[in-house]
Motif scaffolding. Structure first.
Motif, short mmCIF file in Angstrom:
data_model
loop_
_atom_site.label_atom_id
_atom_site.label_comp_id
_atom_site.label_asym_id
_atom_site.label_seq_id
_atom_site.Cartn_x
_atom_site.Cartn_y
_atom_site.Cartn_z
N LEU A 98 67.79 36.54 43.79
CA LEU A 98 67.29 36.14 45.11
C LEU A 98 67.24 37.33 46.07
O LEU A 98 66.26 37.49 46.82
N LEU A 99 68.25 38.17 46.06
CA LEU A 99 68.26 39.33 46.95
C LEU A 99 67.15 40.32 46.60
O LEU A 99 66.50 40.87 47.50
N GLU A 100 66.91 40.52 45.32
CA GLU A 100 65.85 41.45 44.92
C GLU A 100 64.46 40.88 45.20
O GLU A 100 63.53 41.63 45.49
N ILE A 101 64.33 39.56 45.15
CA ILE A 101 63.08 38.93 45.58
C ILE A 101 62.93 39.11 47.09
O ILE A 101 61.84 39.41 47.60
N GLY A 102 64.03 38.94 47.80
CA GLY A 102 64.00 39.07 49.26
C GLY A 102 63.63 40.45 49.75
O GLY A 102 63.08 40.60 50.85
N THR A 103 63.88 41.49 48.96
CA THR A 103 63.52 42.86 49.34
C THR A 103 62.16 43.27 48.80
O THR A 103 61.65 44.35 49.14
N GLY A 104 61.59 42.45 47.91
CA GLY A 104 60.32 42.79 47.28
C GLY A 104 60.47 43.61 46.01
O GLY A 104 59.48 44.00 45.39
N ASN B 212 61.11 33.28 28.99
CA ASN B 212 61.46 34.25 27.94
C ASN B 212 62.97 34.35 27.68
O ASN B 212 63.38 34.94 26.67
N LYS B 213 63.78 33.80 28.62
CA LYS B 213 65.25 33.76 28.44
C LYS B 213 65.88 35.14 28.28
O LYS B 213 66.92 35.29 27.63
N ILE B 214 65.27 36.16 28.89
CA ILE B 214 65.77 37.53 28.77
C ILE B 214 66.56 37.90 30.03
O ILE B 214 66.00 37.96 31.13
N ARG B 215 67.86 38.14 29.87
CA ARG B 215 68.73 38.44 31.00
C ARG B 215 68.26 39.67 31.77
O ARG B 215 68.30 39.69 33.01
N SER B 216 67.82 40.70 31.08
CA SER B 216 67.48 41.96 31.75
C SER B 216 66.26 41.84 32.67
O SER B 216 66.03 42.71 33.51
N ASP B 217 65.48 40.76 32.54
CA ASP B 217 64.33 40.56 33.42
C ASP B 217 64.74 39.98 34.77
O ASP B 217 63.97 40.03 35.73
N ALA B 218 65.95 39.39 34.84
CA ALA B 218 66.44 38.83 36.10
C ALA B 218 67.07 39.94 36.94
O ALA B 218 67.07 41.11 36.56
N GLY B 219 67.59 39.57 38.10
CA GLY B 219 68.14 40.55 39.03
C GLY B 219 69.53 41.02 38.66
O GLY B 219 70.09 40.66 37.62
N MET B 220 70.09 41.81 39.55
CA MET B 220 71.43 42.37 39.34
C MET B 220 72.49 41.28 39.38
O MET B 220 72.24 40.16 39.85
N THR B 221 73.68 41.61 38.91
CA THR B 221 74.84 40.74 39.06
C THR B 221 75.59 41.20 40.30
O THR B 221 76.10 42.32 40.35
N VAL B 222 75.63 40.35 41.32
CA VAL B 222 76.29 40.75 42.56
C VAL B 222 77.81 40.73 42.39
O VAL B 222 78.34 40.08 41.49
N PRO B 223 78.54 41.44 43.24
CA PRO B 223 80.00 41.49 43.12
C PRO B 223 80.66 40.12 43.32
O PRO B 223 80.10 39.23 43.99
N SER B 224 81.86 39.99 42.80
CA SER B 224 82.54 38.69 42.78
C SER B 224 83.15 38.29 44.12
O SER B 224 83.37 37.11 44.37
N GLN B 225 83.41 39.26 45.01
CA GLN B 225 84.19 38.92 46.20
C GLN B 225 83.45 38.01 47.18
O GLN B 225 84.07 37.40 48.04
N GLY B 226 82.14 37.87 47.03
CA GLY B 226 81.40 36.97 47.91
C GLY B 226 81.35 35.53 47.42
O GLY B 226 80.79 34.66 48.09
N LEU B 227 81.95 35.26 46.25
CA LEU B 227 81.80 33.96 45.60
C LEU B 227 83.02 33.07 45.82
O LEU B 227 84.16 33.51 45.64
N PHE B 228 82.77 31.81 46.16
CA PHE B 228 83.81 30.81 46.35
C PHE B 228 83.49 29.55 45.53
O PHE B 228 82.34 29.09 45.56
#
Length: 245
Positions: A204-210, A223-239
């Motif tokens: 979502l963040l990488e879509i938001g930046t273009g 295609n179910k290919i992980r590398s085509d999706a965006g980055m993995t964001v850090p864990s500290q923002g997750l609840f």
């Protein structure tokens, strides 16, 4: 034999995650089990609704354990909160039917992710949000959220390796709320794969930046290919906010 359900809140900053790891003293499960064992005088193992990664927080993690202890529920919660570290709090203790299982009986979960969208970091939010300084197109991100809602095979939005188990999950809600520089993302669904929320957030963040096109969501579903999706964001923002039964 009594079956006791715990509702737990924790700050995951200094822990290696929920799951007990050998002799490590740095897991949420391990800390709680140690205190329960002291409380009951017998070795206690707890069942959590699911694992949370190192650095991830919870407002409503659920766990259960079996015990022969005759201790009153009010005494249990008092003992736990007296002896647990201050960054782990038991919010509620309930006696539940013998067949209740914190993991297998869960029907859904609610997660939130928090992004500090500002070039200047926050001294107070650094452990509870991901600082992301680039400008974001919130309207485009909302459109991306709508594409992710529903039942899909989310294997490409996870860090799971190939598995025989179904990787189809249903997202019922995926929304964004803005409060000044803070963006609050809410995820509600019937289950989430390993790192699924964090990878969807990165997408979502990488879509938001273009950086990524909106169409990448359909491509990853197909295609179910992980590398085509965006980055993995850090864990500290997750609840983990709530578990549904």
């Amino acid at each position: 034999m009594r079956n006791i359900k715990l509702t737990i809140e924790y700050d995951g900053t200094r822990y290696l995650g929920w799951q007990r790891l050998g002799n490590s003293e740095k897991t949420i499960q391990g800390k709680i089990e140690n205190i329960l064992t002291q409380m009951t005088g017998t070795k206690i193992e707890i069942i959590g609704s699911g694992r949370t990664d190192a650095g991830t927080h919870a407002r409503g993690q659920i766990a259960n354990f079996k015990t022969d202890s005759k201790m009153m529920l009010a005494e249990m919660i008092d003992f736990l909160n007296r002896y647990l570290p201050r960054d782990i709090v038991v919010k509620k203790v309930e006696e539940v039917p013998e067949r209740f299982h914190a993991r297998y009986n869960a029907t859904g979960k609610k997660y939130s992710y928090h992004v500090w969208n500002n070039e200047i970091p926050s001294a107070f939010e650094r452990h509870y949000s991901f600082q992301f300084s680039q400008e974001l197109d919130i309207d485009l991100m909302n459109e991306a959220c709508r594409k992710l809602i529903g039942s899909h095979d989310f294997i490409g939005f996870s860090s799971l390796k190939k598995t025989k188990k179904s990787t189809v999950r249903t997202i019922d809600e995926l929304s964004i709320q803005q409060e000044g520089s803070m963006l609050h993302f809410t995820f509600v669904g019937n289950g989430f794969l390993y790192k699924m929320v964090r990878i969807i957030m990165g997408t979502l963040l990488e879509i938001g930046t273009g950086t990524l096109e909106l169409g990448v969501i359909d491509e990853v579903f197909e295609n179910k290919i992980r590398s085509d999706a965006g980055m993995t964001v850090p864990s500290q923002g997750l609840f983990l906010d709530e578990v549904y039964y």
